[in-house]
Motif scaffolding. Structure first.
Motif, PDB file in Angstrom:
ATOM      1  N   VAL A 175     -62.864 -13.931  20.207  1.00 57.29           N
ATOM      2  CA  VAL A 175     -64.058 -13.127  20.271  1.00 57.29           C
ATOM      3  C   VAL A 175     -65.183 -13.455  21.354  1.00 57.29           C
ATOM      4  O   VAL A 175     -65.830 -12.719  21.768  1.00 57.29           O
ATOM      5  CB  VAL A 175     -64.874 -13.192  18.807  1.00 57.29           C
ATOM      6  CG1 VAL A 175     -66.268 -12.620  18.711  1.00 57.29           C
ATOM      7  CG2 VAL A 175     -63.970 -12.548  17.900  1.00 57.29           C
ATOM      8  N   VAL A 176     -65.497 -14.797  21.384  1.00 61.44           N
ATOM      9  CA  VAL A 176     -66.331 -15.233  22.409  1.00 61.44           C
ATOM     10  C   VAL A 176     -65.569 -15.256  23.835  1.00 61.44           C
ATOM     11  O   VAL A 176     -64.685 -15.876  23.985  1.00 61.44           O
ATOM     12  CB  VAL A 176     -66.694 -16.734  22.230  1.00 61.44           C
ATOM     13  CG1 VAL A 176     -67.730 -17.161  23.466  1.00 61.44           C
ATOM     14  CG2 VAL A 176     -67.526 -16.918  20.757  1.00 61.44           C
ATOM     15  N   ARG A 177     -65.916 -14.048  24.907  1.00 63.86           N
ATOM     16  CA  ARG A 177     -65.266 -13.981  26.055  1.00 63.86           C
ATOM     17  C   ARG A 177     -65.246 -15.197  27.040  1.00 63.86           C
ATOM     18  O   ARG A 177     -66.512 -15.352  27.074  1.00 63.86           O
ATOM     19  CB  ARG A 177     -65.684 -12.642  26.595  1.00 63.86           C
ATOM     20  CG  ARG A 177     -64.762 -11.973  27.674  1.00 63.86           C
ATOM     21  CD  ARG A 177     -65.361 -11.079  28.273  1.00 63.86           C
ATOM     22  NE  ARG A 177     -66.629 -11.176  28.841  1.00 63.86           N
ATOM     23  CZ  ARG A 177     -66.718 -11.514  30.281  1.00 63.86           C
ATOM     24  NH1 ARG A 177     -65.807 -11.605  30.957  1.00 63.86           N
ATOM     25  NH2 ARG A 177     -68.086 -11.739  30.713  1.00 63.86           N
ATOM     26  N   GLN A 178     -64.340 -15.665  27.366  1.00 62.32           N
ATOM     27  CA  GLN A 178     -64.505 -16.572  28.412  1.00 62.32           C
ATOM     28  C   GLN A 178     -64.937 -16.364  29.602  1.00 62.32           C
ATOM     29  O   GLN A 178     -64.094 -15.158  30.441  1.00 62.32           O
ATOM     30  CB  GLN A 178     -62.952 -17.437  28.571  1.00 62.32           C
ATOM     31  CG  GLN A 178     -62.704 -18.082  27.334  1.00 62.32           C
ATOM     32  CD  GLN A 178     -63.468 -19.055  26.791  1.00 62.32           C
ATOM     33  OE1 GLN A 178     -63.929 -20.150  27.694  1.00 62.32           O
ATOM     34  NE2 GLN A 178     -63.914 -19.268  25.476  1.00 62.32           N
ATOM     35  N   SER A 179     -65.738 -16.615  30.383  1.00 60.90           N
ATOM     36  CA  SER A 179     -66.393 -16.412  31.495  1.00 60.90           C
ATOM     37  C   SER A 179     -67.071 -17.677  32.205  1.00 60.90           C
ATOM     38  O   SER A 179     -68.092 -18.061  31.725  1.00 60.90           O
ATOM     39  CB  SER A 179     -67.206 -15.278  31.585  1.00 60.90           C
ATOM     40  OG  SER A 179     -67.945 -14.911  32.823  1.00 60.90           O
ATOM     41  N   LYS A 180     -66.959 -17.845  33.502  1.00 65.15           N
ATOM     42  CA  LYS A 180     -67.608 -18.985  34.268  1.00 65.15           C
ATOM     43  C   LYS A 180     -69.158 -18.559  34.727  1.00 65.15           C
ATOM     44  O   LYS A 180     -69.801 -19.330  34.886  1.00 65.15           O
ATOM     45  CB  LYS A 180     -66.993 -19.329  35.417  1.00 65.15           C
ATOM     46  CG  LYS A 180     -66.426 -18.361  36.280  1.00 65.15           C
ATOM     47  CD  LYS A 180     -65.808 -18.774  37.561  1.00 65.15           C
ATOM     48  CE  LYS A 180     -65.287 -17.875  38.361  1.00 65.15           C
ATOM     49  NZ  LYS A 180     -63.911 -17.298  38.037  1.00 65.15           N
ATOM     50  N   PHE A 181     -69.213 -17.384  34.325  1.00 59.43           N
ATOM     51  CA  PHE A 181     -70.718 -16.790  34.545  1.00 59.43           C
ATOM     52  C   PHE A 181     -71.693 -16.483  33.398  1.00 59.43           C
ATOM     53  O   PHE A 181     -72.598 -16.239  33.573  1.00 59.43           O
ATOM     54  CB  PHE A 181     -70.748 -15.575  35.433  1.00 59.43           C
ATOM     55  CG  PHE A 181     -70.025 -15.626  36.527  1.00 59.43           C
ATOM     56  CD1 PHE A 181     -70.278 -16.263  37.760  1.00 59.43           C
ATOM     57  CD2 PHE A 181     -68.405 -14.952  36.690  1.00 59.43           C
ATOM     58  CE1 PHE A 181     -69.402 -16.817  38.925  1.00 59.43           C
ATOM     59  CE2 PHE A 181     -67.801 -14.969  37.929  1.00 59.43           C
ATOM     60  CZ  PHE A 181     -68.229 -16.039  38.656  1.00 59.43           C
ATOM     61  N   ARG A 182     -71.058 -17.041  32.067  1.00 57.25           N
ATOM     62  CA  ARG A 182     -71.804 -16.777  31.005  1.00 57.25           C
ATOM     63  C   ARG A 182     -73.222 -17.722  30.945  1.00 57.25           C
ATOM     64  O   ARG A 182     -74.316 -17.316  30.129  1.00 57.25           O
ATOM     65  CB  ARG A 182     -71.120 -17.181  29.726  1.00 57.25           C
ATOM     66  CG  ARG A 182     -70.023 -15.999  29.216  1.00 57.25           C
ATOM     67  CD  ARG A 182     -69.495 -16.647  28.141  1.00 57.25           C
ATOM     68  NE  ARG A 182     -70.239 -17.030  26.932  1.00 57.25           N
ATOM     69  CZ  ARG A 182     -69.999 -17.811  26.059  1.00 57.25           C
ATOM     70  NH1 ARG A 182     -68.914 -18.811  26.049  1.00 57.25           N
ATOM     71  NH2 ARG A 182     -70.966 -18.400  25.063  1.00 57.25           N
ATOM     72  N   HIS A 183     -73.227 -18.740  31.561  1.00 57.02           N
ATOM     73  CA  HIS A 183     -74.222 -19.599  31.471  1.00 57.02           C
ATOM     74  C   HIS A 183     -75.274 -19.607  32.822  1.00 57.02           C
ATOM     75  O   HIS A 183     -76.053 -20.265  33.059  1.00 57.02           O
ATOM     76  CB  HIS A 183     -73.935 -21.156  31.149  1.00 57.02           C
ATOM     77  CG  HIS A 183     -73.188 -21.157  30.037  1.00 57.02           C
ATOM     78  ND1 HIS A 183     -73.802 -21.087  28.835  1.00 57.02           N
ATOM     79  CD2 HIS A 183     -71.891 -21.524  29.753  1.00 57.02           C
ATOM     80  CE1 HIS A 183     -72.971 -21.201  27.777  1.00 57.02           C
ATOM     81  NE2 HIS A 183     -71.596 -21.304  28.156  1.00 57.02           N
ATOM     82  N   VAL A 184     -74.785 -18.650  33.748  1.00 54.14           N
ATOM     83  CA  VAL A 184     -75.788 -18.324  34.912  1.00 54.14           C
ATOM     84  C   VAL A 184     -77.185 -18.219  34.451  1.00 54.14           C
ATOM     85  O   VAL A 184     -77.753 -17.510  33.526  1.00 54.14           O
ATOM     86  CB  VAL A 184     -75.651 -17.258  35.656  1.00 54.14           C
ATOM     87  CG1 VAL A 184     -76.481 -16.792  36.790  1.00 54.14           C
ATOM     88  CG2 VAL A 184     -74.005 -17.301  36.396  1.00 54.14           C
ATOM     89  N   PHE A 185     -78.102 -19.123  35.144  1.00 48.70           N
ATOM     90  CA  PHE A 185     -79.501 -19.028  34.901  1.00 48.70           C
ATOM     91  C   PHE A 185     -80.122 -18.908  36.080  1.00 48.70           C
ATOM     92  O   PHE A 185     -80.135 -19.314  37.210  1.00 48.70           O
ATOM     93  CB  PHE A 185     -80.066 -20.167  33.996  1.00 48.70           C
ATOM     94  CG  PHE A 185     -80.050 -21.566  34.922  1.00 48.70           C
ATOM     95  CD1 PHE A 185     -81.282 -21.867  35.352  1.00 48.70           C
ATOM     96  CD2 PHE A 185     -79.039 -21.974  35.022  1.00 48.70           C
ATOM     97  CE1 PHE A 185     -81.320 -23.143  36.160  1.00 48.70           C
ATOM     98  CE2 PHE A 185     -78.735 -23.361  35.586  1.00 48.70           C
ATOM     99  CZ  PHE A 185     -80.098 -23.987  36.145  1.00 48.70           C
ATOM    100  N   GLY A 186     -81.470 -18.250  35.874  1.00 45.77           N
ATOM    101  CA  GLY A 186     -82.475 -18.117  37.040  1.00 45.77           C
ATOM    102  C   GLY A 186     -83.641 -18.780  36.951  1.00 45.77           C
ATOM    103  O   GLY A 186     -84.005 -19.116  35.864  1.00 45.77           O
TER     104      GLY A 186
END
Length: 496
Positions: free
Chosen positions: A27-38
């Motif tokens: 259910v929780v999609r894996q992505s290396k950009f999930r935690h990108v912060f500005g």
């Protein structure tokens, strides 16, 4: 004991319905950009006291490359823009030199992807101008462009360089025409004048520059082969709302659009460029009225959406899995944005895992915003930085106009990008970008110093220049004749 067994029997179906750990992982999609912060930079790293343009036009008003940030500003008696070295932060003096050759407000600017010292501008004065900026920035105001490209009969709202061919520049005007220029000779090579019945909102090149994607006020998104002068495919009412749309090509050839629904809600959509009958997906966002400007990173397949007048940047990852456009996060500040600049990948700091950098325009300042992927390791993160488009062109202008295509020449960012100084444009026949005398005296190579005089070559060059100017004037006369004929037809229809 029997009562406990009975209770357990009642609970068993409910326990069976609880998700397993495997299901939760899916259910929780894996992505290396999930935690990108500005993160916005400190005040002393902003560019302050800049009179950002107030002209009513939906362009980004800002263009950035690894050397300079250019910002369209308010100017009396014509149009102007600032060109600041990236390191010149802090308060910008009111008398700081500008690029000020246009007689009307500047509407759009774009840095050449193959030369960090060359920038194009489009203006309300119906012209496109190409400028060469000195290596260390402006010391005095620049009013003489390298070349003036004249061919539009109304204001020029869009300028865009070809991604892989040297010296090829596109311009689109409120005369509903798209002109593709060979900047090296100053000639209009392709004129797409009968494809758009109304104002063109946006134009985007495909990854290798073989196709164009346009969004028009008639609510159509068109994919155009510019060299064959034909519409490959089009979609009517891609977004049903009356407010402006935007359309961009993605790396795989898909098309990403932003626009408004019939109920004036902002939308984004994804389309296959070879079949635009139905969208791959459509998502409604909110009911704000600012035009959504999309900025796309082809290396990571992340799209950043910046609404004019918004105070946030939303970002989405595009994948092959449903729902195809995955919301990642939103960066928000208190101040609304008047425009936005987007740094090419080769200008980012790979040591800090920086995957995007924006230059947000406020009313009186420009504020850099850094997007970072948090990583513990100090090593180079090759999954975040695949090889990216470098500054070298894949083709010369003449090759592209002759029908050749070439994808971008990729470079590695493992050791950071180091720009080469005084990267001049290569001469093909007579190149106006290099025949222009430099602002500062530059050392002449020993080969040039001791070369014998060649009067016959000079005469041939002069003759070629005169013939080229003659052809350019003739083409312009033909264009104006066509326009006069069209206007006469309209007058005749109105009179009837």
């Amino acid at each position: 004991f029997l009562s406990l067994r009975a209770a357990a029997g009642h609970l068993w179906p409910a326990l069976c319905l609880l998700p397993s750990s495997d299901m939760l992982r899916r259910v929780v999609r894996q992505s290396k950009f999930r935690h990108v912060f500005g993160q916005a930079v400190r005040n002393d790293q902003c560019y302050d006291d800049i009179r950002v343009s107030r002209v009513t036009w939906d362009s980004s008003f800002c263009a950035v490359n690894p050397k300079f940030v250019a910002i369209i500003i308010e100017a009396s008696g014509g149009g102007a823009f600032l060109v600041l070295p990236l390191q010149k932060t802090g308060r910008i003096d009111k008398v700081y030199p500008t690029v000020c050759g246009h007689t009307g407000p500047v509407l759009d600017i774009d840095w050449c992807p193959h030369n960090d010292l060359v920038i194009a501008s489009g203006s309300e004065d119906c012209t496109v101008m190409v400028w060469q900026i000195p290596e260390n920035g402006l010391e005095t105001s620049l009013s003489q462009p390298v070349v003036v490209l004249e061919g539009h009969s109304k204001r020029v709202g869009i300028v865009s360089w070809h991604p892989t061919a040297r010296n090829v520049l596109l311009s689109a005007g409120c005369d509903n025409q798209i002109i593709i220029w060979n900047v090296g000779t100053g000639q209009a090579m392709i004129n797409l004048e009968d494809m758009h019945p109304d104002v063109i909102f946006s134009v985007s090149w495909s990854r290798n520059g073989s196709l164009l994607c346009t969004a028009c006020k008639d609510k159509k998104v068109r994919v155009i082969d510019p060299r064959k002068k034909k519409v490959v495919t089009e979609k009517d009412k891609a977004h049903e709302g009356a407010r402006p749309m935007r359309a961009i090509f993605l790396a795989d050839g898909s098309i990403f659009t932003t626009g408004f629904s019939r109920m004036s809600e902002r939308q984004l959509a994804l389309w296959k460029s070879d079949n635009m009958d139905e969208p791959i997906c459509v998502q409604e966002m909110d009911s704000s009225n600012g035009v959504l400007l999309p900025f796309y990173d082809p290396d990571t397949n992340v799209v950043y959406l910046c609404g004019k007048g918004d105070s946030s940047i939303r970002y989405f990852e595009i994948t092959d899995e449903a729902p195809f456009v995955h919301y990642l996060n939103t960066f928000s500040t208190k101040e609304p944005q008047r425009g936005m600049g987007y740094m090419p990948k080769r200008g980012l700091d790979v040591n800090k895992c920086e995957i995007a950098r924006f230059y947000k325009l406020h009313e009186r300042k420009c504020e850099p915003i850094i997007m970072t992927v948090p990583r513990k390791s100090d090593l180079f993160q090759d999954d975040l930085y695949p090889d990216t488009a470098g500054p070298d062109p894949a083709l010369e202008a003449e090759e592209w106009f002759a029908g050749r295509n070439g994808g971008p020449i990729l470079i590695s960012l493992k050791h950071g990008y180091v720009s080469t100084k005084n990267r001049d444009l290569k001469v093909v026949k007579t190149n106006v970008l290099e025949s222009k005398p430099a602002t500062k005296a530059e050392p002449v190579s020993t080969v040039q110093k001791h070369a014998p005089p060649q009067p016959s070559v000079k005469i041939e060059d002069k003759l070629e220049e005169v013939l080229r100017e003659f052809k350019s004037l003739r083409d312009r006369v033909i264009l104006q004749d066509r326009r006069i004929a069209r206007l006469e037809e309209q007058v005749a229809k109105v009179a009837m």
